[in-house]
Design an enzyme around this catalytic site. Structure first.
Site, mmCIF file in Angstrom:
data_model
loop_
_atom_site.group_PDB
_atom_site.id
_atom_site.type_symbol
_atom_site.label_atom_id
_atom_site.label_comp_id
_atom_site.label_asym_id
_atom_site.label_seq_id
_atom_site.Cartn_x
_atom_site.Cartn_y
_atom_site.Cartn_z
ATOM 1 N N GLY A 15 6.826 -1.342 1.707
ATOM 2 C CA GLY A 15 6.577 -2.576 0.967
ATOM 3 C C GLY A 15 7.657 -2.748 -0.085
ATOM 4 C CG PHE A 18 6.595 -3.787 -9.401
ATOM 5 C CD1 PHE A 18 6.388 -2.985 -10.528
ATOM 6 C CD2 PHE A 18 7.793 -4.465 -9.275
ATOM 7 C CE1 PHE A 18 7.369 -2.886 -11.521
ATOM 8 C CE2 PHE A 18 8.775 -4.367 -10.256
ATOM 9 C CZ PHE A 18 8.569 -3.582 -11.378
ATOM 10 C CB SER A 19 4.039 -3.078 -2.774
ATOM 11 O OG SER A 19 4.697 -1.922 -2.311
ATOM 12 N N GLY A 20 2.760 -0.604 -4.857
ATOM 13 C CA GLY A 20 1.801 0.512 -4.931
ATOM 14 C C GLY A 20 2.102 1.638 -3.959
ATOM 15 C CE LYS A 21 7.886 1.272 -2.014
ATOM 16 N NZ LYS A 21 7.800 0.150 -2.998
ATOM 17 C CB SER A 22 4.914 5.720 -6.315
ATOM 18 O OG SER A 22 6.250 5.426 -5.989
ATOM 19 C CD GLU A 89 11.769 5.143 -4.878
ATOM 20 O OE1 GLU A 89 12.289 4.321 -4.094
ATOM 21 O OE2 GLU A 89 11.132 4.804 -5.902
ATOM 22 C CB CYS A 145 4.695 -13.641 -5.913
ATOM 23 S SG CYS A 145 6.041 -14.725 -6.442
HETATM 24 P P1 ADP Z 1 5.920 1.089 -5.899
HETATM 25 O O1 ADP Z 1 6.027 2.570 -5.655
HETATM 26 O O2 ADP Z 1 5.615 0.308 -4.646
HETATM 27 O O3 ADP Z 1 7.110 0.515 -6.654
HETATM 28 P P2 ADP Z 1 3.940 1.819 -7.854
HETATM 29 O O4 ADP Z 1 2.911 2.626 -7.139
HETATM 30 O O5 ADP Z 1 4.966 2.576 -8.662
HETATM 31 O O6 ADP Z 1 4.640 0.822 -6.824
HETATM 32 O O7 ADP Z 1 3.233 0.812 -8.886
HETATM 33 C C1 ADP Z 1 2.155 0.001 -8.539
HETATM 34 C C2 ADP Z 1 1.534 -0.508 -9.829
HETATM 35 O O8 ADP Z 1 2.443 -1.398 -10.467
HETATM 36 C C3 ADP Z 1 0.298 -1.363 -9.652
HETATM 37 O O9 ADP Z 1 -0.871 -0.588 -9.530
HETATM 38 C C4 ADP Z 1 0.265 -2.181 -10.933
HETATM 39 O O10 ADP Z 1 -0.392 -1.468 -11.963
HETATM 40 C C5 ADP Z 1 1.730 -2.253 -11.345
HETATM 41 N N1 ADP Z 1 2.349 -3.597 -11.201
HETATM 42 C C6 ADP Z 1 3.253 -4.107 -12.067
HETATM 43 N N2 ADP Z 1 3.699 -5.319 -11.657
HETATM 44 C C7 ADP Z 1 3.070 -5.588 -10.483
HETATM 45 C C8 ADP Z 1 3.113 -6.687 -9.543
HETATM 46 N N3 ADP Z 1 3.910 -7.749 -9.727
HETATM 47 N N4 ADP Z 1 2.335 -6.615 -8.448
HETATM 48 C C9 ADP Z 1 1.520 -5.553 -8.265
HETATM 49 N N5 ADP Z 1 1.443 -4.496 -9.101
HETATM 50 C C10 ADP Z 1 2.197 -4.489 -10.201
HETATM 51 ZN ZN ZN Z 2 5.822 -16.623 -4.978
#
Ligand code: ADP
Ligand code: ZN
Length: 191
Positions: A15, A18-22, A89, A145
């Site tokens: 994804g 900020f999609s919550g992968k980590s 990553e 978004c």
């Molecule tokens: P990733 O590894 O995909 O970058 P993370 O697991 O580090 O994502 O972070 C996910 C967290 O980021 C969410 O639980 C939420 O608290 C926060 N967050 C900040 N901005 C956003 C956004 N625009 N959409 C969704 N979550 C967000």
């Molecule tokens: Zn949009």
């Protein structure tokens, strides 16, 4: 998972930023540890956003991880009793990561990968597309978004607050840049 499953497979969590992968990777690591499985976690040495020796999510969760500079190091660091290999990553690894994940899964290890599927241009990122193709299980997550509130599949790159140009290098160390979650329709590229 339905039916009698043999040990060893590949799971990918993908994804945009900020999609919550980590977060999801850390959740799976925690659950594997609760099941008393031996887990080894890795991350590319390039990613030292928050912690040099941990996987960190944007909402503050942390799991220990060993930074490695080349995919082959994962094999040389592997303990004999490891049941689960988790890698965050994964898009930053060289193509050798694909064969290494395949070997680990063939040997009976559960391989859990998390990584960006698209770069800031919306193009497939590094080895992730091939890993998606060879994986048994794929989870594609969406962020929100920041422009319109829709599910966000893309990562917007901003340099000094403005959309980045198409030909900007994907990795630009030390530049004044920011990333935000955007949907397909709000994603902007200067060409
Ligand atoms: P990733 O590894 O995909 O970058 P993370 O697991 O580090 O994502 O972070 C996910 C967290 O980021 C969410 O639980 C939420 O608290 C926060 N967050 C900040 N901005 C956003 C956004 N625009 N959409 C969704 N979550 C967000
Ligand atoms: Zn949009």
């Amino acid at each position: 998972m339905i039916g009698r499953e043999r040990e060893g497979w590949i799971e990918v969590i993908c994804g945009g930023m900020f999609s919550g992968k980590s977060e999801e990777l850390i959740r799976r690591i925690r659950r594997a540890k609760i099941a008393r499985l031996n887990v080894q976690a890795f991350k590319p040495a390039i990613d030292d956003r928050y912690h040099s020796d941990a996987i960190a999510s944007h909402n503050g969760l942390i799991a220990d991880a060993r930074p490695v500079s080349k995919a082959e190091e994962i094999l040389s660091c592997l303990a004999e009793n490891t049941d689960v290999v988790a890698i965050d990553e994964v898009q930053f690894f060289d193509d050798a990561i694909v064969e290494i994940c395949q070997q680990l899964a063939d040997r009976g290890i559960r391989v859990i990968l998390a990584g960006l599927d698209q770069d800031f241009r919306g193009k497939p990122f590094g080895p992730t597309p091939v890993l998606l193709a060879v994986a048994e299980y794929v989870t594609k997550l969406q962020a929100i978004c920041v422009k319109c509130g829709a599910p966000a599949s893309r990562t917007q790159r901003l340099i000094d607050g403005l959309p980045a140009a198409d030909d900007e290098p994907v990795i630009q160390v030390g530049a004044l840049e920011q990333y935000e979650a955007r949907c397909r329709h709000c994603h902007e590229l200067i060409s």
